[in-house]
Design an enzyme around this catalytic site. Structure first.
Site, short mmCIF file in Angstrom:
data_model
loop_
_atom_site.label_atom_id
_atom_site.label_comp_id
_atom_site.label_asym_id
_atom_site.label_seq_id
_atom_site.Cartn_x
_atom_site.Cartn_y
_atom_site.Cartn_z
N GLN A 1 0.86 -1.19 0.00
CA GLN A 1 0.00 0.00 0.00
C GLN A 1 0.90 1.24 0.00
OE1 GLN A 1 -3.25 -0.10 -0.28
NE2 GLN A 1 -3.76 -2.20 0.27
N TYR B 1 -6.80 -12.08 -3.32
CA TYR B 1 -5.98 -10.88 -3.60
C TYR B 1 -5.24 -10.44 -2.33
CZ TYR B 1 -9.91 -10.63 -6.96
OH TYR B 1 -10.90 -10.92 -7.87
N CYS C 1 -9.80 -0.03 -4.61
CA CYS C 1 -9.08 1.20 -4.98
C CYS C 1 -9.77 1.87 -6.16
CB CYS C 1 -7.62 0.89 -5.30
SG CYS C 1 -7.42 -0.36 -6.56
N GLU D 1 -9.65 5.24 -1.82
CA GLU D 1 -9.83 3.82 -1.50
C GLU D 1 -11.13 3.69 -0.70
OE1 GLU D 1 -6.88 1.79 -2.05
OE2 GLU D 1 -7.42 -0.03 -0.97
C1 LIG Z 1 -4.81 -3.90 -4.40
S1 LIG Z 1 -3.66 -5.21 -4.20
C2 LIG Z 1 -4.05 -5.72 -2.57
C3 LIG Z 1 -3.03 -6.55 -1.87
C4 LIG Z 1 -3.18 -6.69 -0.35
N1 LIG Z 1 -4.55 -6.88 0.07
C5 LIG Z 1 -2.58 -5.49 0.36
O1 LIG Z 1 -3.31 -4.80 1.09
O2 LIG Z 1 -1.37 -5.24 0.21
C6 LIG Z 1 -4.34 -6.41 -5.25
C7 LIG Z 1 -3.61 -7.73 -5.29
O3 LIG Z 1 -4.31 -8.60 -6.19
C8 LIG Z 1 -3.39 -9.40 -6.89
N2 LIG Z 1 -4.10 -9.86 -8.09
C9 LIG Z 1 -4.26 -9.23 -9.27
N3 LIG Z 1 -5.04 -9.96 -10.09
C10 LIG Z 1 -5.41 -11.06 -9.40
C11 LIG Z 1 -6.22 -12.19 -9.70
N4 LIG Z 1 -6.83 -12.31 -10.87
N5 LIG Z 1 -6.37 -13.13 -8.75
C12 LIG Z 1 -5.77 -13.01 -7.54
N6 LIG Z 1 -4.99 -11.98 -7.21
C13 LIG Z 1 -4.81 -11.01 -8.12
C14 LIG Z 1 -2.20 -8.50 -7.11
O4 LIG Z 1 -1.03 -9.25 -7.30
C15 LIG Z 1 -2.18 -7.67 -5.82
O5 LIG Z 1 -1.34 -8.24 -4.86
#
Ligand SMILES: C[S@@+](CC[C@H](N)C(=O)[O-])C[C@H]1O[C@@H](n2cnc3c(N)ncnc32)[C@H](O)[C@@H]1O
Length: 370
Positions: A192, A219, A327, A361
């Protein structure tokens, strides 16, 4: 916050208002967006007015033998800058010293193209230097000297090359409510951008959810929410698409001596297939994970800007409690329109992670309609 580049630099685009005015503007915009599905109170978590970004990326601009940081200007040209008012004080303090140290060093400046700073709240700092050339032994020697002088960790990157001079992560300590949690933030994994707001996001979730049975998280990144939320659930299964992030998440779990979380690399689409027994995954077997052994009450999702795909959205509707961090309010709105067919919105929050930009967010907690 004041900045000489307001109105020219493309990094900040909400610049003609004070911090409080821009926050009010975003609150009203979101109230209006969600008014047909949510009219109750919205919790608002403010950012610091300046110096709030704990990671930042700049282009490197070369002119007449000198180098400068640069951003894209609002008309998409390269804009040399001397400082950036939104980066935290550790990044701000080192930016000048970093350029001064390298400006006369040919090995370090030649074909130097971009730089990324990742800063921890306790002062740990990782600098990634990105090049359009192969990084050779001379570069490594000079970069090691720079690393010692600046007391930071340096990584060199070029096409198909990553040179880690000491470690490829920073250590981060987050005080969540009454407890300190340790994290390794690995270069290349998602973190973040505004850590002070991040802490408040995690606390907001912990304060407002119903805490029972097991948690399923999609995610999950490096376990930013997972690690501290695990204390409220019997067991946690957390999934994520990125190998780098899953590796960090497992390390973060060990760092905090937590033993009720399993992290597994699965995209959300794959998780849906596994949960609905459409496809078997060797990865789950290898980790001894049997999905039927979980008694999930809650699903936590924090997707990228695209929001949830249709199958993941449908899967969420099977859980008693949905925690949705977003986000992108536009895709959140689209997804909530479906989720409210089976769930009521209990809590709604705006977290101002991205001050001086139009972005904000959101956090939403939903409970199944019985
Ligand atoms: C907004 S970040 C949130 C990460 C975590 N919750 C944090 O607060 O640090 C979104 C995450 O989703 C992952 N991501 C993107 N596409 C995805 C998918 N199709 N399935 C699972 N994860 C995914 C990315 O790698 C990233 O780590």
């Amino acid at each position: 916050m004041e900045c000489n580049y307001f109105g020219i630099c493309g990094g900040c685009n909400l610049v003609n208002m004070s911090y409080d005015e821009q926050l009010d503007f975003k609150i009203e915009r979101e109230k209006d967006r969600f008014k047909d599905i949510y009219l109750d109170d919205i919790d608002v978590i403010k950012s610091d007015d300046g110096g709030f970004r704990n990671r930042a990326e700049f282009r490197i601009f070369h002119k007449m033998g000198k180098i400068y940081y640069a951003m894209n200007s609002i008309d998409k040209k390269l804009l040399p800058i001397q400082k950036c008012s939104i980066v935290d004080k550790n990044i701000s303090n080192i930016m000048d010293r970093f350029l001064k140290q390298i400006e006369l060093n040919d090995a370090l400046t030649k074909k130097f193209f971009a730089v990324e700073f990742l800063s921890g709240l306790n002062g740990d700092m990782l600098i990634t230097m990105i090049y359009h050339k192969k990084l050779d032994t001379i570069w490594i020697e000079e970069a090691k000297k720079l690393q010692d002088i600046l007391k930071v960790k340096i990584i060199g990157r070029s096409r198909k090359q990553k040179v880690v001079l000491s470690e490829d992560y920073i250590e981060q300590k987050l005080n969540i409510d009454d407890k300190e949690y340790r994290f390794y933030y690995k270069e290349g994994g998602f973190t973040q951008p505004n850590q002070k707001v991040n802490i408040q996001m995690i606390q907001w979730v912990g304060k407002n959810i119903i805490k029972n049975r097991d948690l399923c998280e999609l995610y999950c990144g490096g376990g930013n929410f997972t690690i501290s939320l695990s204390r409220y659930f019997n067991k946690v299964l957390a999934t994520e698409i990125s190998k780098t992030s899953i590796k960090s998440a497992k390390i973060n779990c060990e760092l905090n001596n937590i033993d009720n979380i399993k992290f597994i690399r699965l995209s959300s689409e794959e998780f849906v297939e596994a949960k609905q027994k459409i496809r078997e995954f060797r990865r789950l077997k290898q980790e001894n994970i049997e999905l039927d052994d979980y008694d999930f009450s809650t699903i936590f999702v924090d997707p990228p800007r695209a929001g949830l795909d249709e199958t993941t959205r449908k899967l969420c509707q099977e859980f008693d409690q949905i925690i949705y961090i977003s986000c992108n309010p536009q895709t959140l709105y689209r997804d909530l329109k479906e989720l409210i067919k089976t769930h009521n919105i209990k809590n709604f929050a705006l977290f101002d992670q991205f001050a001086f930009s139009y972005h904000i967010e959101c956090g939403v907690i939903l409970k199944k309609i019985i």
